[in-house]
Enzyme design. Structure first.
Site, mmCIF file in Angstrom:
data_model
loop_
_atom_site.group_PDB
_atom_site.id
_atom_site.type_symbol
_atom_site.label_atom_id
_atom_site.label_comp_id
_atom_site.label_asym_id
_atom_site.label_seq_id
_atom_site.Cartn_x
_atom_site.Cartn_y
_atom_site.Cartn_z
ATOM 1 N N GLU A 156 0.830 -1.221 0.000
ATOM 2 C CA GLU A 156 0.000 0.000 0.000
ATOM 3 C C GLU A 156 0.858 1.262 0.000
ATOM 4 O O GLU A 156 0.352 2.378 -0.120
ATOM 5 C CB GLU A 156 -0.931 0.022 1.222
ATOM 6 C CG GLU A 156 -2.119 -0.920 1.117
ATOM 7 C CD GLU A 156 -2.937 -0.694 -0.137
ATOM 8 O OE1 GLU A 156 -3.189 0.467 -0.505
ATOM 9 O OE2 GLU A 156 -3.309 -1.703 -0.777
ATOM 10 N N ARG A 195 20.421 8.981 -19.979
ATOM 11 C CA ARG A 195 20.643 9.281 -21.400
ATOM 12 C C ARG A 195 20.878 10.771 -21.625
ATOM 13 O O ARG A 195 21.341 11.172 -22.679
ATOM 14 C CB ARG A 195 19.513 8.732 -22.273
ATOM 15 C CG ARG A 195 18.171 9.359 -22.041
ATOM 16 C CD ARG A 195 17.057 8.511 -22.638
ATOM 17 N NE ARG A 195 17.262 8.219 -24.040
ATOM 18 C CZ ARG A 195 17.081 9.077 -25.027
ATOM 19 N NH1 ARG A 195 16.688 10.309 -24.764
ATOM 20 N NH2 ARG A 195 17.311 8.731 -26.281
ATOM 21 N N ASP A 210 15.384 15.044 -29.334
ATOM 22 C CA ASP A 210 14.226 14.208 -29.035
ATOM 23 C C ASP A 210 12.999 15.057 -28.712
ATOM 24 O O ASP A 210 13.122 16.235 -28.372
ATOM 25 C CB ASP A 210 14.522 13.314 -27.813
ATOM 26 C CG ASP A 210 15.406 12.130 -28.171
ATOM 27 O OD1 ASP A 210 15.459 11.770 -29.357
ATOM 28 O OD2 ASP A 210 16.049 11.584 -27.257
HETATM 29 N N1 SAM Z 1 -1.829 2.963 -2.189
HETATM 30 C C1 SAM Z 1 -1.072 3.738 -3.100
HETATM 31 C C2 SAM Z 1 -1.927 4.827 -3.723
HETATM 32 O O1 SAM Z 1 -3.069 4.553 -4.036
HETATM 33 O O2 SAM Z 1 -1.432 5.937 -3.950
HETATM 34 C C3 SAM Z 1 -0.508 2.890 -4.230
HETATM 35 C C4 SAM Z 1 0.559 1.958 -3.804
HETATM 36 S S1 SAM Z 1 1.266 1.086 -5.142
HETATM 37 C C5 SAM Z 1 0.295 -0.378 -5.205
HETATM 38 C C6 SAM Z 1 2.793 0.534 -4.506
HETATM 39 C C7 SAM Z 1 3.991 1.343 -4.866
HETATM 40 O O3 SAM Z 1 4.153 1.352 -6.263
HETATM 41 C C8 SAM Z 1 3.986 2.792 -4.483
HETATM 42 O O4 SAM Z 1 4.378 2.978 -3.133
HETATM 43 C C9 SAM Z 1 4.948 3.407 -5.458
HETATM 44 O O5 SAM Z 1 6.277 3.282 -5.005
HETATM 45 C C10 SAM Z 1 4.782 2.536 -6.684
HETATM 46 N N2 SAM Z 1 3.957 3.135 -7.752
HETATM 47 C C11 SAM Z 1 2.780 2.666 -8.211
HETATM 48 N N3 SAM Z 1 2.301 3.408 -9.205
HETATM 49 C C12 SAM Z 1 3.210 4.380 -9.426
HETATM 50 C C13 SAM Z 1 3.271 5.472 -10.332
HETATM 51 N N4 SAM Z 1 2.294 5.719 -11.210
HETATM 52 N N5 SAM Z 1 4.360 6.275 -10.291
HETATM 53 C C14 SAM Z 1 5.349 6.059 -9.386
HETATM 54 N N6 SAM Z 1 5.321 5.035 -8.495
HETATM 55 C C15 SAM Z 1 4.266 4.206 -8.504
#
Ligand code: SAM
Length: 269
Positions: A156, A195, A210
């Site tokens: 989470e 990059r 780019d």
């Molecule tokens: N409960 C959180 C929420 O709804 O905001 C989502 C947790 S997600 C299942 C688990 C982890 O995936 C996060 O703590 C983050 O590090 C990463 N993560 C998931 N989606 C991401 C995104 N779009 N950009 C960056 N990190 C992401």
């Protein structure tokens, strides 16, 4: 640039850090010429490549010298910093609800241990869907930093208190969708950053032209063509075969503007 990546799944990074441009950025062989001009100390040589619990254990110090490659990667397994017998990092959320939350202590200790390995101050980045949406300008700003420390969450997410305690920390999202963990977002950020570091791309693949970049005036890139001249009845635009560089530049600029107008009018301001 030194890049530290804190994760519960360091093994996920092996193929990305060992392929293509991302690998090349940390490849000592790429910088053999610089090394020949100013021979590396043993410390410099040791500083190149990837270190960490699941990667090539080549770099204990992470201090690339003048003859070292521009980037060094350091993978840190957050689980190595647990203090309980079963190396558990996550607990159920206070207040109830589904899923698990990564605890403060192992994250804090992992960050402190990583930062203690190198005197350069680290720009801390937390990958989270709740962060500022990543774009080329943000990537370019991060690519100028001497050291970036990236934290990948999972489950989470991470206990809010350690995120507060780690301030200043940049919270970065790769888009409005939710992934299972921050590992893929961290890889996206690493690829996009390295990059842009001088010396990583060859001239012929310069990032300057780019999409979204200065050479493209912030627009989308123009279309590209290569051999053969005819393919399935389709020809390469005549102007590209003309040898007239001014005309070609003008045509490319028009194409870039046209496709930006069609696909991403928001970029035209
Ligand atoms: N409960 C959180 C929420 O709804 O905001 C989502 C947790 S997600 C299942 C688990 C982890 O995936 C996060 O703590 C983050 O590090 C990463 N993560 C998931 N989606 C991401 C995104 N779009 N950009 C960056 N990190 C992401």
């Amino acid at each position: 640039m030194r890049i530290d990546i804190l994760t519960l799944f360091p093994e996920m990074f092996a193929s990305v850090l060992n392929s293509s441009i991302v690998k090349r950025a940390a490849d000592p062989a790429l910088h053999a010429e610089r090394a020949a001009a100013a021979p590396a100390s043993p410390e410099d040589a040791a500083a190149s490549g990837i270190s960490g619990s699941s990667a090539n254990p080549a770099t204990p110090s992470g201090l690339p010298g003048p003859s070292g490659p521009p980037v060094s990667y350091h993978l840190v397994d957050i689980r190595d910093y647990t203090t309980n017998k079963h190396h558990k990092v996550d607990r159920p959320p206070f207040g109830g609800g589904p899923g698990m939350v990564i605890q403060c202590q192992p994250v804090w200790d992992a960050v402190m241990a990583a930062e203690a390995q190198d005197p350069r101050p680290a720009t801390r980045v937390l990958m989270t869907p709740q962060g500022r949406r990543l774009d080329q300008a943000a990537v370019a700003a991060l690519a100028t930093k001497p050291r970036v420390l990236i934290i990948a969450g999972h489950y989470e997410g991470i206990d809010e208190r350690v995120i507060e305690k780690l301030a200043p920390i940049e919270e970065v999202s790769i888009g409005d969708y939710v992934l299972s963990g921050g590992e893929l977002p961290a890889m996206v950020l690493v690829d996009a950053m390295v990059r842009l570091i001088p010396g990583v791309l060859g001239d012929e693949t310069s990032a300057h032209h780019d999409s979204f970049s200065g050479g493209a005036k912030g627009l989308l890139d123009h279309p590209h063509y290569t051999k053969p001249r005819e393919w399935m009845g389709m020809s390469v635009p005549e102007v590209l075969l003309s040898g007239d560089h001014a005309k070609i530049a003008k045509w490319r600029e028009e194409q870039a503007r046209e496709r930006t107008m069609k696909r991403r009018p928001d970029l035209l301001g």
